[in-house]
Write a protein that holds these residues in place. Structure first.
Motif, PDB file in Angstrom:
ATOM      1  N   VAL A  91      41.855  42.268  50.122  1.00  0.00           N
ATOM      2  CA  VAL A  91      42.572  43.529  49.940  1.00  0.00           C
ATOM      3  C   VAL A  91      42.909  44.094  51.309  1.00  0.00           C
ATOM      4  N   THR A  92      44.181  44.410  51.544  1.00  0.00           N
ATOM      5  CA  THR A  92      44.614  44.941  52.832  1.00  0.00           C
ATOM      6  C   THR A  92      44.994  46.421  52.759  1.00  0.00           C
ATOM      7  N   TRP A  93      44.993  47.006  51.598  1.00  0.00           N
ATOM      8  CA  TRP A  93      45.322  48.425  51.449  1.00  0.00           C
ATOM      9  C   TRP A  93      44.103  49.235  51.871  1.00  0.00           C
ATOM     10  N   GLN A  94      44.271  50.108  52.887  1.00  0.00           N
ATOM     11  CA  GLN A  94      43.156  50.816  53.517  1.00  0.00           C
ATOM     12  C   GLN A  94      42.321  51.638  52.533  1.00  0.00           C
ATOM     13  N   SER A  95      42.947  52.267  51.559  1.00  0.00           N
ATOM     14  CA  SER A  95      42.197  53.121  50.639  1.00  0.00           C
ATOM     15  C   SER A  95      41.737  52.388  49.386  1.00  0.00           C
ATOM     16  N   GLY A  96      41.915  51.065  49.333  1.00  0.00           N
ATOM     17  CA  GLY A  96      41.461  50.289  48.184  1.00  0.00           C
ATOM     18  C   GLY A  96      42.506  50.233  47.079  1.00  0.00           C
ATOM     19  N   LEU A  97      42.217  49.481  46.021  1.00  0.00           N
ATOM     20  CA  LEU A  97      43.157  49.277  44.920  1.00  0.00           C
ATOM     21  C   LEU A  97      42.486  49.548  43.587  1.00  0.00           C
ATOM     22  N   SER A  98      43.297  49.863  42.580  1.00  0.00           N
ATOM     23  CA  SER A  98      42.808  50.018  41.215  1.00  0.00           C
ATOM     24  C   SER A  98      42.976  48.698  40.487  1.00  0.00           C
ATOM     25  N   LEU A  99      41.962  48.280  39.768  1.00  0.00           N
ATOM     26  CA  LEU A  99      42.011  47.088  38.928  1.00  0.00           C
ATOM     27  C   LEU A  99      42.421  47.547  37.541  1.00  0.00           C
ATOM     28  N   ARG A 100      43.536  47.014  37.032  1.00  0.00           N
ATOM     29  CA  ARG A 100      44.105  47.448  35.760  1.00  0.00           C
ATOM     30  C   ARG A 100      43.981  46.374  34.691  1.00  0.00           C
ATOM     31  N   SER A 101      44.004  46.790  33.424  1.00  0.00           N
ATOM     32  CA  SER A 101      43.890  45.847  32.314  1.00  0.00           C
ATOM     33  C   SER A 101      45.209  45.137  32.029  1.00  0.00           C
ATOM     34  N   GLU A 102      46.321  45.742  32.343  1.00  0.00           N
ATOM     35  CA  GLU A 102      47.657  45.185  32.128  1.00  0.00           C
ATOM     36  C   GLU A 102      48.484  45.408  33.391  1.00  0.00           C
ATOM     37  N   PRO A 103      49.582  44.668  33.564  1.00  0.00           N
ATOM     38  CA  PRO A 103      50.394  44.832  34.780  1.00  0.00           C
ATOM     39  C   PRO A 103      51.330  46.045  34.736  1.00  0.00           C
ATOM     40  N   THR A 104      50.764  47.228  34.497  1.00  0.00           N
ATOM     41  CA  THR A 104      51.526  48.480  34.542  1.00  0.00           C
ATOM     42  C   THR A 104      50.647  49.573  35.141  1.00  0.00           C
ATOM     43  N   SER A 105      51.278  50.578  35.719  1.00  0.00           N
ATOM     44  CA  SER A 105      50.530  51.698  36.313  1.00  0.00           C
ATOM     45  C   SER A 105      49.880  52.569  35.245  1.00  0.00           C
ATOM     46  N   GLU A 106      50.406  52.528  34.027  1.00  0.00           N
ATOM     47  CA  GLU A 106      49.888  53.366  32.950  1.00  0.00           C
ATOM     48  C   GLU A 106      48.736  52.717  32.200  1.00  0.00           C
ATOM     49  N   SER A 107      48.411  51.457  32.469  1.00  0.00           N
ATOM     50  CA  SER A 107      47.358  50.762  31.730  1.00  0.00           C
ATOM     51  C   SER A 107      45.981  51.274  32.136  1.00  0.00           C
ATOM     52  N   THR A 108      44.976  50.871  31.370  1.00  0.00           N
ATOM     53  CA  THR A 108      43.602  51.308  31.585  1.00  0.00           C
ATOM     54  C   THR A 108      43.078  50.815  32.933  1.00  0.00           C
ATOM     55  N   ARG A 109      42.412  51.700  33.647  1.00  0.00           N
ATOM     56  CA  ARG A 109      41.821  51.348  34.938  1.00  0.00           C
ATOM     57  C   ARG A 109      40.445  50.763  34.680  1.00  0.00           C
ATOM     58  N   LEU A 110      40.251  49.504  35.096  1.00  0.00           N
ATOM     59  CA  LEU A 110      38.982  48.814  34.875  1.00  0.00           C
ATOM     60  C   LEU A 110      37.982  49.068  35.992  1.00  0.00           C
ATOM     61  N   GLY A 111      38.464  49.460  37.148  1.00  0.00           N
ATOM     62  CA  GLY A 111      37.591  49.696  38.289  1.00  0.00           C
ATOM     63  C   GLY A 111      38.413  49.753  39.556  1.00  0.00           C
ATOM     64  N   GLY A 112      37.733  49.639  40.688  1.00  0.00           N
ATOM     65  CA  GLY A 112      38.421  49.696  41.962  1.00  0.00           C
ATOM     66  C   GLY A 112      37.979  48.578  42.884  1.00  0.00           C
ATOM     67  N   LEU A 113      38.840  48.254  43.840  1.00  0.00           N
ATOM     68  CA  LEU A 113      38.543  47.248  44.853  1.00  0.00           C
ATOM     69  C   LEU A 113      38.612  47.917  46.216  1.00  0.00           C
ATOM     70  N   ASP A 114      37.549  47.788  46.988  1.00  0.00           N
ATOM     71  CA  ASP A 114      37.511  48.374  48.326  1.00  0.00           C
ATOM     72  C   ASP A 114      38.346  47.542  49.297  1.00  0.00           C
ATOM     73  N   TYR A 115      38.641  48.142  50.425  1.00  0.00           N
ATOM     74  CA  TYR A 115      39.344  47.454  51.496  1.00  0.00           C
ATOM     75  C   TYR A 115      38.560  46.206  51.912  1.00  0.00           C
ATOM     76  N   ASN A 116      39.260  45.116  52.142  1.00  0.00           N
ATOM     77  CA  ASN A 116      38.697  43.852  52.626  1.00  0.00           C
ATOM     78  C   ASN A 116      37.877  43.105  51.567  1.00  0.00           C
ATOM     79  N   THR A 117      37.980  43.493  50.283  1.00  0.00           N
ATOM     80  CA  THR A 117      37.287  42.782  49.210  1.00  0.00           C
ATOM     81  C   THR A 117      37.978  41.448  48.978  1.00  0.00           C
ATOM     82  N   LYS A 118      37.194  40.383  48.804  1.00  0.00           N
ATOM     83  CA  LYS A 118      37.749  39.058  48.580  1.00  0.00           C
ATOM     84  C   LYS A 118      37.969  38.851  47.080  1.00  0.00           C
TER      85      LYS A 118
END
Length: 170
Positions: free
Chosen positions: A109-136
């Motif tokens: 992960v290269t986004w400094q503030s981390g990313l949201s892990l989603r259930s479907e490929p849309t911004s409106e889908s359920t958020r399953l969790g988050g990924l921190d910066y530099n997570t493999k």
């Protein structure tokens, strides 16, 4: 009477002039502000261009000819009983890691503030969790529009993240 008519013409002309001036200024301000409201196009860096060309070359080198089915010869069963097939052994954790990388590729992960892990490929889908910066993560797929990546985490969870926020790890 002429004086009243001239005064009335002046007042109507003045009001119309002010209305046209205010209307024109409002239209120009609306056009300028609405043009600034849209997001700029996403920049494409030289590293991304090189990566795309490698993928395109790999896709072009794979032949896409359909496989023709061959007729199978009829097999006669012998009167003796055949041995029962053995169950396939479970793959070791090391083999599972190799399976993960053979399906896709490893990335961070290269986004400094981390990313949201989603259930479907849309911004409106359920958020399953988050990924921190530099997570493999293991990238195992891409959405049809190319805007989302399907990833598998080290704990086995899978989900979708927005494309362009990871870098390939060799």
């Amino acid at each position: 009477m002429k004086r009243l008519s001239g005064l009335l013409q002046f007042m109507v002309g003045f009001v119309l002039g002010v209305a046209i001036l205010v209307g024109g200024a409002t239209a120009v301000a609306y056009m300028l502000l609405s043009g600034m409201n849209s997001n700029p196009p996403k920049p494409v860096f030289t590293e991304e261009k090189k990566e795309e060309t490698k993928e395109e070359k790999a896709a072009k080198s794979i032949p896409t000819t359909p496989v023709q089915e061959q007729p199978q010869a009829e097999v006669k069963e012998s009167p003796t009983a055949a041995p029962a097939p053995k169950a396939a052994p479970k793959p070791s954790p090391e083999a599972r890691k190799k399976e993960t990388t053979s399906e896709g590729y490893q990335a961070r992960v290269t986004w400094q503030s981390g990313l949201s892990l989603r259930s479907e490929p849309t911004s409106e889908s359920t958020r399953l969790g988050g990924l921190d910066y530099n997570t493999k993560v293991s990238v195992v797929g891409t959405s049809s529009d190319g805007q989302w990546h399907r990833v598998r985490l080290s704990d086995g969870r899978e989900g979708w993240i927005k494309a362009g926020n990871i870098s390939r790890v060799e």
